[in-house]
Write an enzyme that holds these catalytic residues in place. Structure first.
Site, PDB file in Angstrom:
ATOM      1  N   THR A 138      -4.159 -23.377 -27.943  1.00 27.75           N
ATOM      2  CA  THR A 138      -4.315 -24.419 -26.938  1.00 27.75           C
ATOM      3  C   THR A 138      -3.536 -24.137 -25.660  1.00 27.75           C
ATOM      4  OG1 THR A 138      -3.814 -26.776 -26.518  1.00 27.75           O
ATOM      5  CG2 THR A 138      -2.412 -25.644 -28.075  1.00 27.75           C
TER       6      THR A 138
ATOM      7  N   TYR B 100       2.905 -31.309 -30.494  1.00 27.75           N
ATOM      8  CA  TYR B 100       1.664 -30.594 -30.783  1.00 27.75           C
ATOM      9  C   TYR B 100       1.724 -29.168 -30.242  1.00 27.75           C
ATOM     10  CZ  TYR B 100      -3.229 -29.187 -30.281  1.00 27.75           C
ATOM     11  OH  TYR B 100      -4.404 -28.497 -30.316  1.00 27.75           O
TER      12      TYR B 100
ATOM     13  N   TRP C 209      -9.515 -28.386 -23.175  1.00 23.81           N
ATOM     14  CA  TRP C 209     -10.450 -29.438 -22.756  1.00 23.81           C
ATOM     15  C   TRP C 209     -11.802 -29.277 -23.455  1.00 23.81           C
ATOM     16  CZ3 TRP C 209      -9.916 -31.307 -17.017  1.00 23.81           C
ATOM     17  CH2 TRP C 209      -8.557 -31.538 -16.723  1.00 23.81           C
TER      18      TRP C 209
END
Length: 283
Positions: A101, A125, A148
C-alpha cells in the site's frame, strides 16, 4: 503454471481469479476458512503439498481505522502471515507477490514516491503492511504497492459515490489528499504479468497513471452518472477526523515493471461493470 490466491472473497482476489480462470491454468483461491495464513504450520504444509508456481497474497487486514486499536491483530495478518507465506514459497521454489500500500509512506513528499524512497507510515495499518513488505523481501520475494483501489466487489469509493449521488443533494469530499484511483482488474493484470515476467525480486509500484484528489475523483464519477459535478463540494481533511491519519500525497511513481493506463481511462472502461444494472436517482 499452478497458481494460489489467498484472501479469496475480497475485491482484488476475485479479479485475479477471473483473469487466471480465463487462461485455463490451474488456480486455487482460498479464504481464511480453507487456509488461515496466520497459521505458520498450515501455510508451510499446504504450500509444500500444492507446490504452486506463484502465490498472490490478497489476504490482509484492510480496516484502516480499526487497526489503530487492534494493531496486534492487524500485524498478525499484514505482517507475520506474510513471513509464513514467504518462508513457504522460498522453500517450495514459488514466487510470492505480496500486495502492499501507499500507506507505508508519510505523504509529505513534494512529488511521487519511487519504489526505493524511504518509508514512514503515519498509522498502524501502514506500519503492519511495512512489516509484511520486509518479511517478503527478506525471503527474496516481490512486493507490489498499490493505492486507491476500487472494483465491482465489496465496498469502495466509487460504489459509495454512486450511492450518495442518489441519496443526497450534495456531497462533501476531501480535496487535500492526492493519489491514483486504480481499478482492481487492472491491478490483477499487473500482478499476473509480474508473476510471469523475468524481473528480479523487490518492490514494484502498480497504480494507474495520472493523479487527482478524492474530490476530483468524485466529480468524475458524478459526471459519468449524468449528475452535476458541482454537487461535489471540496473540503479539507480536517472536516472528516478519523482515528488513523492519512497521507496527503499517495502518488506512486511506477519506475519498474509495466505501467498501468491513466486513471480516468480506466474508470471509463470499468464503468459498465461498476454500475451494472443498478438504478440511481441522480436528479
Amino acid at each position: 503454471m499452478r497458481w494460489l490466491i489467498t484472501g479469496a472473497g475480497g475485491m482484488l482476489a476475485g479479479d485475479v481469479l477471473d483473469r487466471l480462470t480465463r487462461t485455463g491454468e490451474p488456480v486455487l483461491a482460498l479464504g481464511r476458512a480453507e487456509l488461515d495464513v496466520r497459521d505458520r504450520r498450515a501455510v508451510r504444509e499446504f504450500v509444500a503439498a500444492y507446490r504452486p508456481g506463484a502465490v498472490i497474497n490478497c489476504a490482509g487486514w484492510t480496516a484502516v481505522d480499526d487497526a489503530e486499536t487492534h494493531e496486534a491483530e492487524a500485524l498478525a495478518v499484514n505482517g507475520h502471515a506474510v513471513r509464513w507465506l514467504a518462508e513457504a514459497c522460498e522453500g517450495a521454489g514459488a514466487r510470492l507477490l505480496q500486495v502492499s500500500t501507499d500507506y507505508v509512506f508519510d505523504g509529505a513528499a513534494a512529488g511521487p514516491y519511487g519504489e526505493d524512497d524511504p518509508t514512514g507510515p503515519l498509522n498502524a495499518y501502514g506500519r503492519t503492511k511495512l512489516v509484511g513488505e520486509r518479511a517478503a523481501l527478506d525471503h527474496g520475494q516481490y512486493v507490489v504497492r498499490t493505492a486507491w483501489l476500487y472494483g465491482a466487489r465489496g465496498t469502495n469509493f466509487v460504489r459509495t459515490m454512486i450511492r450518495l449521488a442518489g441519496e443526497r443533494p450534495s456531497v462533501d469530499v476531501v480535496d487535500d489528499q492526492r493519489g491514483q484511483p486504480t481499478w482492481a482488474a487492472d491491478l490483477a493484470g499487473s500482478l499476473v504479468r509480474l508473476a510471469r515476467a523475468d524481473l528480479p525480486p523487490g518492490v514494484y509500484h502498480a497504480t494507474s497513471a495520472g493523479e487527482t484528489s478524492w474530490h476530483g475523483f468524485a466529480r468524475e464519477i458524478f459526471a459519468l452518472l449524468g449528475a452535476d459535478p458541482e454537487r461535489v463540494r471540496p473540503v479539507p481533511t480536517g472536516d472528516f477526523p478519523r482515528p488513523a491519519r492519512r497521507p496527503a500525497n499517495s502518488v506512486l511513481a511506477c519506475r519498474k515493471g509495466e505501467p498501468i493506463r491513466h486513471w480516468r481511462e480506466a474508470l471509463h472502461a470499468a464503468w459498465p461493470v461498476l454500475v451494472g444494472s443498478r438504478q440511481c436517482n441522480v436528479a
